[in-house]
Scaffold this motif. Structure first.
Motif, PDB file in Angstrom:
ATOM      1  N   LYS A 116       1.040  -1.050  -0.380  1.00 39.13           N
ATOM      2  CA  LYS A 116      -0.228  -0.172  -0.429  1.00 39.13           C
ATOM      3  C   LYS A 116       0.953   1.006  -0.260  1.00 39.13           C
ATOM      4  N   LEU A 117       0.636   2.479  -1.308  1.00 37.52           N
ATOM      5  CA  LEU A 117       1.337   3.620  -1.210  1.00 37.52           C
ATOM      6  C   LEU A 117       0.683   4.208  -0.605  1.00 37.52           C
ATOM      7  N   ASN A 118       1.112   5.571  -0.082  1.00 38.14           N
ATOM      8  CA  ASN A 118       0.073   6.624   0.781  1.00 38.14           C
ATOM      9  C   ASN A 118       1.286   7.959   0.162  1.00 38.14           C
ATOM     10  N   ILE A 119       0.926   9.148  -0.296  1.00 36.75           N
ATOM     11  CA  ILE A 119       1.413  10.269  -0.408  1.00 36.75           C
ATOM     12  C   ILE A 119       0.257  11.533   0.386  1.00 36.75           C
ATOM     13  N   GLY A 120       0.786  12.119   1.298  1.00 31.27           N
ATOM     14  CA  GLY A 120       0.181  13.588   2.038  1.00 31.27           C
ATOM     15  C   GLY A 120       1.118  14.839   2.087  1.00 31.27           C
ATOM     16  N   LEU A 121       0.780  15.910   2.040  1.00 35.19           N
ATOM     17  CA  LEU A 121       0.631  17.314   2.004  1.00 35.19           C
ATOM     18  C   LEU A 121       0.528  18.066   2.964  1.00 35.19           C
ATOM     19  N   GLY A 122       1.405  18.231   3.789  1.00 38.61           N
ATOM     20  CA  GLY A 122       0.738  19.207   4.571  1.00 38.61           C
ATOM     21  C   GLY A 122       2.414  20.373   5.493  1.00 38.61           C
ATOM     22  N   ILE A 123       1.303  20.727   7.168  1.00 36.66           N
ATOM     23  CA  ILE A 123       2.191  22.039   7.304  1.00 36.66           C
ATOM     24  C   ILE A 123       2.194  20.627   8.075  1.00 36.66           C
ATOM     25  N   GLY A 124       3.351  21.702   9.248  1.00 37.71           N
ATOM     26  CA  GLY A 124       3.789  21.238  10.701  1.00 37.71           C
ATOM     27  C   GLY A 124       4.617  22.092  11.667  1.00 37.71           C
ATOM     28  N   PHE A 125       4.484  21.872  13.413  1.00 34.19           N
ATOM     29  CA  PHE A 125       5.303  22.638  13.806  1.00 34.19           C
ATOM     30  C   PHE A 125       6.293  21.367  14.548  1.00 34.19           C
ATOM     31  N   ARG A 126       7.172  22.668  14.715  1.00 30.76           N
ATOM     32  CA  ARG A 126       9.081  21.289  15.833  1.00 30.76           C
ATOM     33  C   ARG A 126       9.160  22.539  17.315  1.00 30.76           C
ATOM     34  N   VAL A 127       8.642  21.789  18.101  1.00 38.24           N
ATOM     35  CA  VAL A 127       8.728  22.706  19.077  1.00 38.24           C
ATOM     36  C   VAL A 127      10.392  22.003  19.705  1.00 38.24           C
ATOM     37  N   THR A 128      10.935  22.495  20.412  1.00 42.53           N
ATOM     38  CA  THR A 128      11.859  22.114  21.366  1.00 42.53           C
ATOM     39  C   THR A 128      12.682  22.349  22.529  1.00 42.53           C
ATOM     40  N   PHE A 129      12.857  21.452  23.235  1.00 44.19           N
ATOM     41  CA  PHE A 129      13.058  21.634  24.857  1.00 44.19           C
ATOM     42  C   PHE A 129      14.610  20.387  24.796  1.00 44.19           C
ATOM     43  N   LEU A 130      14.756  21.407  26.777  1.00 47.72           N
ATOM     44  CA  LEU A 130      16.114  20.373  26.937  1.00 47.72           C
ATOM     45  C   LEU A 130      17.237  20.389  26.195  1.00 47.72           C
ATOM     46  N   LYS A 131      16.977  21.426  25.103  1.00 49.90           N
ATOM     47  CA  LYS A 131      18.134  22.114  24.152  1.00 49.90           C
ATOM     48  C   LYS A 131      18.507  20.980  22.797  1.00 49.90           C
ATOM     49  N   VAL A 132      18.225  19.589  23.550  1.00 49.32           N
ATOM     50  CA  VAL A 132      18.609  19.184  22.340  1.00 49.32           C
ATOM     51  C   VAL A 132      16.607  18.013  21.827  1.00 49.32           C
ATOM     52  N   PHE A 133      15.909  18.228  22.788  1.00 48.94           N
ATOM     53  CA  PHE A 133      14.892  17.298  21.986  1.00 48.94           C
ATOM     54  C   PHE A 133      13.873  18.465  21.112  1.00 48.94           C
ATOM     55  N   ASP A 134      12.897  17.932  20.137  1.00 47.58           N
ATOM     56  CA  ASP A 134      11.827  18.200  19.540  1.00 47.58           C
ATOM     57  C   ASP A 134      10.960  17.058  19.352  1.00 47.58           C
ATOM     58  N   VAL A 135       9.241  17.887  19.872  1.00 43.85           N
ATOM     59  CA  VAL A 135       8.662  16.966  19.351  1.00 43.85           C
ATOM     60  C   VAL A 135       7.645  18.010  18.457  1.00 43.85           C
ATOM     61  N   ASN A 136       7.120  16.743  16.785  1.00 44.36           N
ATOM     62  CA  ASN A 136       7.032  17.135  15.895  1.00 44.36           C
ATOM     63  C   ASN A 136       5.214  17.233  15.703  1.00 44.36           C
ATOM     64  N   PHE A 137       4.852  18.430  15.141  1.00 44.73           N
ATOM     65  CA  PHE A 137       2.698  18.458  15.232  1.00 44.73           C
ATOM     66  C   PHE A 137       3.023  18.295  13.344  1.00 44.73           C
ATOM     67  N   GLN A 138       2.438  17.298  13.544  1.00 43.00           N
ATOM     68  CA  GLN A 138       2.491  17.913  11.918  1.00 43.00           C
ATOM     69  C   GLN A 138       0.911  17.070  11.077  1.00 43.00           C
ATOM     70  N   GLY A 139       0.095  18.125   9.932  1.00 42.67           N
ATOM     71  CA  GLY A 139      -1.249  17.359   9.935  1.00 42.67           C
ATOM     72  C   GLY A 139      -1.675  18.263   7.776  1.00 42.67           C
ATOM     73  N   GLY A 140      -2.413  17.279   7.848  1.00 44.82           N
ATOM     74  CA  GLY A 140      -2.708  17.617   6.351  1.00 44.82           C
ATOM     75  C   GLY A 140      -3.369  17.346   5.534  1.00 44.82           C
ATOM     76  N   TYR A 141      -3.172  16.769   4.363  1.00 46.81           N
ATOM     77  CA  TYR A 141      -4.331  15.211   3.568  1.00 46.81           C
ATOM     78  C   TYR A 141      -3.333  14.612   3.392  1.00 46.81           C
ATOM     79  N   GLY A 142      -3.965  13.265   2.719  1.00 45.80           N
ATOM     80  CA  GLY A 142      -3.517  12.089   2.409  1.00 45.80           C
ATOM     81  C   GLY A 142      -4.266  11.643   1.108  1.00 45.80           C
ATOM     82  N   VAL A 143      -3.217  11.210   0.788  1.00 46.88           N
ATOM     83  CA  VAL A 143      -4.186  10.192  -0.497  1.00 46.88           C
ATOM     84  C   VAL A 143      -4.249   8.555  -0.220  1.00 46.88           C
ATOM     85  N   TYR A 144      -4.422   7.896   0.297  1.00 42.62           N
ATOM     86  CA  TYR A 144      -4.095   6.584   0.394  1.00 42.62           C
ATOM     87  C   TYR A 144      -4.578   5.468  -0.639  1.00 42.62           C
ATOM     88  N   ASP A 145      -3.643   4.231  -0.339  1.00 44.16           N
ATOM     89  CA  ASP A 145      -3.407   3.058  -1.311  1.00 44.16           C
ATOM     90  C   ASP A 145      -3.632   3.676  -2.798  1.00 44.16           C
TER      91      ASP A 145
END
Length: 164
Positions: A116-145
């Motif tokens: 199954k091949l899926n593709i998606g396009l969207g935006i994301g937000f990256r937040v840094t904490f404790l100088k070396v860690f990143d948490v990323n939240f991404q959302g958009g629209y996908g086309v599946y299978d």
């Protein structure tokens, strides 16, 4: 569940005010996304453009599955502790299942292969904490299978990375 997610987000944002993004372009972590892959992930993001590879194999004697992804990243706006970006991702879920069927007094071996091949396009937000860690939240629209039962819907992706 929503309250827990909001508490985590606000906690991360409060940590991020005391740190700064480091200049390391190498990121290693865990990622889960419907169109960007699932599992261990490596990101190389030196400047404005980056790339992400994600994969997690599962296997046993008669079964094999790999959910992998390749994602392009483009930074839109960056400050000391956060970044707003866009992404284009593709993921492949490949499964091979070898099983036996009993029919008319005889066992037959069946091999099922599914991709199954899926593709998606969207935006994301990256937040840094404790100088070396990143948490990323991404959302958009996908086309599946897209090779068999094509369908589309909104998608979500999340990742936790260590920059070294």
């Amino acid at each position: 569940m929503k309250s827990f997610a909001l508490i985590c987000l606000f906690s991360l944002l409060s940590f991020s005010g005391k740190t700064q993004l480091t200049s390391s372009p190498h990121h290693f972590g865990l990622h889960a996304g419907f169109t960007t892959g699932l599992g261990l992930s490596y990101r190389y993001w030196p400047k404005k453009i980056g790339v992400q590879l994600t994969a997690a194999p599962q296997f046993s004697k008669n079964y094999f599955n790999i959910y992998s992804g390749l994602t392009g990243l483009l930074s839109i706006k960056k400050n000391a502790t956060s970044e707003f970006f866009t992404y284009l991702g593709a993921s492949l879920n490949s499964t091979k299942d070898d099983y036996y069927v009993y029919e008319n007094g005889t066992y037959y071996q069946n091999l099922k292969v599914d991709n199954k091949l899926n593709i998606g396009l969207g935006i994301g937000f990256r937040v840094t904490f404790l100088k070396v860690f990143d948490v990323n939240f991404q959302g958009g629209y996908g086309v599946y299978d897209i090779t068999k039962n094509i369908r589309s819907r909104p998608t979500g992706e999340i990742g936790l990375y260590y920059r070294y």
